[in-house]
Motif scaffolding. Structure first.
Motif, PDB file in Angstrom:
ATOM      1  N   SER A  86       0.514  -1.291   0.229  1.00 14.61           N
ATOM      2  CA  SER A  86      -0.259   0.011  -0.053  1.00 14.61           C
ATOM      3  C   SER A  86       0.746   0.740   0.000  1.00 14.61           C
ATOM      4  CB  SER A  86      -0.577   0.220   1.322  1.00 14.61           C
ATOM      5  OG  SER A  86       0.391   0.306   2.367  1.00 14.61           O
ATOM      6  N   GLY A 142      -1.634   8.101  -5.543  1.00 19.16           N
ATOM      7  CA  GLY A 142      -2.699   7.049  -6.391  1.00 19.16           C
ATOM      8  C   GLY A 142      -2.911   8.428  -7.881  1.00 19.16           C
ATOM      9  N   HIS A 190      -5.939  12.573  -8.085  1.00 18.10           N
ATOM     10  CA  HIS A 190      -5.918  10.828  -6.970  1.00 18.10           C
ATOM     11  C   HIS A 190      -6.710   9.348  -7.938  1.00 18.10           C
ATOM     12  CE1 HIS A 190      -3.333  12.672  -4.570  1.00 18.10           C
ATOM     13  NE2 HIS A 190      -4.234  13.613  -4.038  1.00 18.10           N
ATOM     14  N   TYR A 212      -7.994   6.185  -6.767  1.00 10.12           N
ATOM     15  CA  TYR A 212      -8.295   5.449  -4.985  1.00 10.12           C
ATOM     16  C   TYR A 212      -9.589   4.499  -5.059  1.00 10.12           C
ATOM     17  CZ  TYR A 212      -8.488   3.396  -0.307  1.00 10.12           C
ATOM     18  OH  TYR A 212      -8.274   3.119   0.492  1.00 10.12           O
ATOM     19  N   ASP A 213      -9.091   3.172  -5.289  1.00  8.56           N
ATOM     20  CA  ASP A 213     -10.819   2.035  -5.215  1.00  8.56           C
ATOM     21  C   ASP A 213     -11.809   2.381  -5.530  1.00  8.56           C
ATOM     22  OD1 ASP A 213     -12.159  -0.034  -3.763  1.00  8.56           O
ATOM     23  OD2 ASP A 213     -11.705   1.768  -2.156  1.00  8.56           O
ATOM     24  N   LYS A 268      -4.032   7.040   4.164  1.00  8.03           N
ATOM     25  CA  LYS A 268      -5.458   7.026   3.450  1.00  8.03           C
ATOM     26  C   LYS A 268      -5.960   8.299   2.804  1.00  8.03           C
ATOM     27  CE  LYS A 268      -4.719   2.547   6.596  1.00  8.03           C
ATOM     28  NZ  LYS A 268      -6.249   1.781   7.547  1.00  8.03           N
TER      29      LYS A 268
END
Length: 245
Positions: free
Chosen positions: A4, A111, A154, A156-157, A221
């Motif tokens: 990560s 990201g 960014h 991300y997910d 995060k």
């Protein structure tokens, strides 16, 4: 290589006209640039693969390709390894090679993508998202009028997280209005990336730059303030995906 920490990251350092930067992709590849940008311009580029050991905080580099552009004034060799001394959400302190005492501090952005742009329809003249690997994006949307958004981004997910800095509105091919955001307006779009295309949430950005989709990046995060918005069923549109060669 899915650690990560090294999640599509851009690290940058500069001192006067000298610069160094790394891009670490989450597929285990990297790009390193170093050079000179004052008056004359020169850049040396190395590409290859890396491994990262989080226990000893060491990155090992394997170069597969080298090339130079501009007037080459530096023959600095890329180190075979990097040692991480300290890092936070926006900075990383690192030593090059075996010289563990010579530490430089680099800016850190996570990201990111090596994609060039995504576009909807038969060509890329409109409805376009264009990226740079150091964290900037330009988004062109045509709804009632044509609007161009300049952002930091960014990925991300399954989310494209945006910090919108300005919006230019055009009508009948003429610039109508430029609106700047200070601080930047945060929002996001849901995305689903595939090999040759990406599905992007169908959303007029003017309707979601009101603070209802706020997010933060802290302690390594991304945090979404209203997670319900990421779970709602929404319409996704297909965009062609153009990646850097």
């Amino acid at each position: 290589m899915k650690n990560s920490f090294l999640f599509n990251e851009f690290w940058s350092w500069s001192k006067g006209p000298l610069f160094k930067n790394f891009y670490f992709a989450d597929d285990g590849s990297f790009v390193y640039n170093n050079g000179y940008s004052g008056g004359i311009w020169s850049v040396n580029t190395s590409e290859g693969t890396y491994t990262y050991d989080p226990y000893i905080k060491e990155i090992r580099l394997r170069v597969n390709k080298k090339y130079s552009s501009g007037l080459t004034v530096s023959k600095e060799e890329i180190p075979s390894k990097l040692t991480l001394k300290d890092f936070n959400d926006t900075r990383v302190a690192v030593s090059f090679g075996n010289d563990r005492l010579n530490v430089i501090e680099m800016g850190r952005t996570v990201g990111l993508t090596t994609d060039q742009y995504w576009f909807k329809g038969p060509n890329s003249s409109h409805d376009l998202i264009q990226f740079t690997p150091f964290g900037q994006a330009t988004i062109i949307q045509e709804t009632d009028v044509k609007r161009t958004y300049v952002c930091h981004y960014h990925i991300y997910d399954h989310l494209l997280l945006l910090e919108i800095n300005s919006m230019t509105t055009e009508e009948d091919g003429k610039e109508k209005k430029i609106k700047t955001f200070a601080p930047a307006s945060k929002t996001f779009l849901k995305i689903d990336i595939h090999k040759e295309l990406v599905r992007v949430e169908k959303m007029d950005l003017t309707k979601v730059i009101d603070g209802t989709r706020n997010w933060q990046f802290r302690n390594q995060k991304f945090h979404i303030e209203n997670m319900v918005l990421t779970e709602n069923e929404i319409l996704l549109e297909e965009f062609n995906r153009v990646v850097k060669q």
